[in-house]
Design a protein around this motif. Sequence first.
Motif, PDB file in Angstrom:
ATOM      1  N   ILE A  42       0.839  -1.211   0.000  1.00  0.00           N
ATOM      2  CA  ILE A  42       0.000   0.000   0.000  1.00  0.00           C
ATOM      3  C   ILE A  42       0.868   1.252   0.000  1.00  0.00           C
ATOM      4  CG2 ILE A  42      -1.694   1.345   1.338  1.00  0.00           C
ATOM      5  CD1 ILE A  42      -2.935  -1.087  -0.031  1.00  0.00           C
ATOM      6  N   ARG A  43       1.910   1.251   0.841  1.00  0.00           N
ATOM      7  CA  ARG A  43       2.819   2.408   0.852  1.00  0.00           C
ATOM      8  C   ARG A  43       3.472   2.595  -0.515  1.00  0.00           C
ATOM      9  NH1 ARG A  43       4.120   0.515   6.061  1.00  0.00           N
ATOM     10  NH2 ARG A  43       5.946  -0.539   5.222  1.00  0.00           N
ATOM     11  N   GLY A  44       3.828   1.479  -1.143  1.00  0.00           N
ATOM     12  CA  GLY A  44       4.424   1.554  -2.480  1.00  0.00           C
ATOM     13  C   GLY A  44       3.452   2.131  -3.502  1.00  0.00           C
ATOM     14  N   ILE A  45       2.199   1.732  -3.410  1.00  0.00           N
ATOM     15  CA  ILE A  45       1.183   2.246  -4.328  1.00  0.00           C
ATOM     16  C   ILE A  45       0.981   3.742  -4.116  1.00  0.00           C
ATOM     17  CG2 ILE A  45      -1.277   2.161  -4.908  1.00  0.00           C
ATOM     18  CD1 ILE A  45      -1.084  -0.915  -4.249  1.00  0.00           C
ATOM     19  N   LYS A  46       0.954   4.173  -2.851  1.00  0.00           N
ATOM     20  CA  LYS A  46       0.845   5.610  -2.579  1.00  0.00           C
ATOM     21  C   LYS A  46       2.013   6.359  -3.198  1.00  0.00           C
ATOM     22  CE  LYS A  46      -0.207   6.946   1.587  1.00  0.00           C
ATOM     23  NZ  LYS A  46      -0.227   7.012   3.070  1.00  0.00           N
ATOM     24  N   LYS A  51       4.270   9.827  -7.549  1.00  0.00           N
ATOM     25  CA  LYS A  51       5.273   9.984  -8.616  1.00  0.00           C
ATOM     26  C   LYS A  51       4.654   9.946 -10.009  1.00  0.00           C
ATOM     27  CE  LYS A  51       8.849   7.920  -5.784  1.00  0.00           C
ATOM     28  NZ  LYS A  51       9.582   6.694  -5.472  1.00  0.00           N
ATOM     29  N   ASP A  52       3.324   9.970 -10.061  1.00  0.00           N
ATOM     30  CA  ASP A  52       2.612   9.960 -11.338  1.00  0.00           C
ATOM     31  C   ASP A  52       2.987   8.776 -12.226  1.00  0.00           C
ATOM     32  OD1 ASP A  52       1.147  12.330 -10.792  1.00  0.00           O
ATOM     33  OD2 ASP A  52       2.893  13.530 -11.362  1.00  0.00           O
ATOM     34  N   ASP A  57       0.205   0.476 -14.446  1.00  0.00           N
ATOM     35  CA  ASP A  57       1.163  -0.107 -13.496  1.00  0.00           C
ATOM     36  C   ASP A  57       0.622  -0.059 -12.063  1.00  0.00           C
ATOM     37  OD1 ASP A  57       2.903  -0.586 -15.603  1.00  0.00           O
ATOM     38  OD2 ASP A  57       3.990   1.299 -15.313  1.00  0.00           O
ATOM     39  N   ILE A  58      -0.051   1.034 -11.734  1.00  0.00           N
ATOM     40  CA  ILE A  58      -0.653   1.159 -10.395  1.00  0.00           C
ATOM     41  C   ILE A  58      -1.773   0.135 -10.240  1.00  0.00           C
ATOM     42  CG2 ILE A  58      -1.918   2.673  -8.817  1.00  0.00           C
ATOM     43  CD1 ILE A  58      -0.418   5.052 -10.126  1.00  0.00           C
TER      44      ILE A  58
END
Length: 110
Positions: A42-46, A51-52, A57-58
């Motif tokens: 989740i932190r990575g997705i945020k 970072k647009d 990919d998201i």
Amino acid sequence: MENTVKEVACHSEDVTSCRKSHHPERVKKDLTNRLNRIEGQIRGIKGMVDKDVYCDDIITQLSATQSALNSVAKILLEGHLKGCVVDRLSEGDEEVLDELVVTIHKLMKK
């Protein structure tokens, strides 16, 4: 409004009190490890959103995270069925079946 928190779980001696599940330590450790990884995802997705990063990919990462959450739910449901539900049925508490149906409906909403 009271500041008490009711725990939602599977089984207790007194049904009117807060119910608690009874997972073996190895299962708790596995669940905790899985949830820690999900938290990291989740932190990575945020970070990806900040970072647009390209939307597709998201979405791929969201799908992987949802799959990981579903795996946690499956483990919990299996433990609930094999432990809590069996115990309550053996005590004559058939209300647990109605509770189980509601739980399965919640899982199937996804």
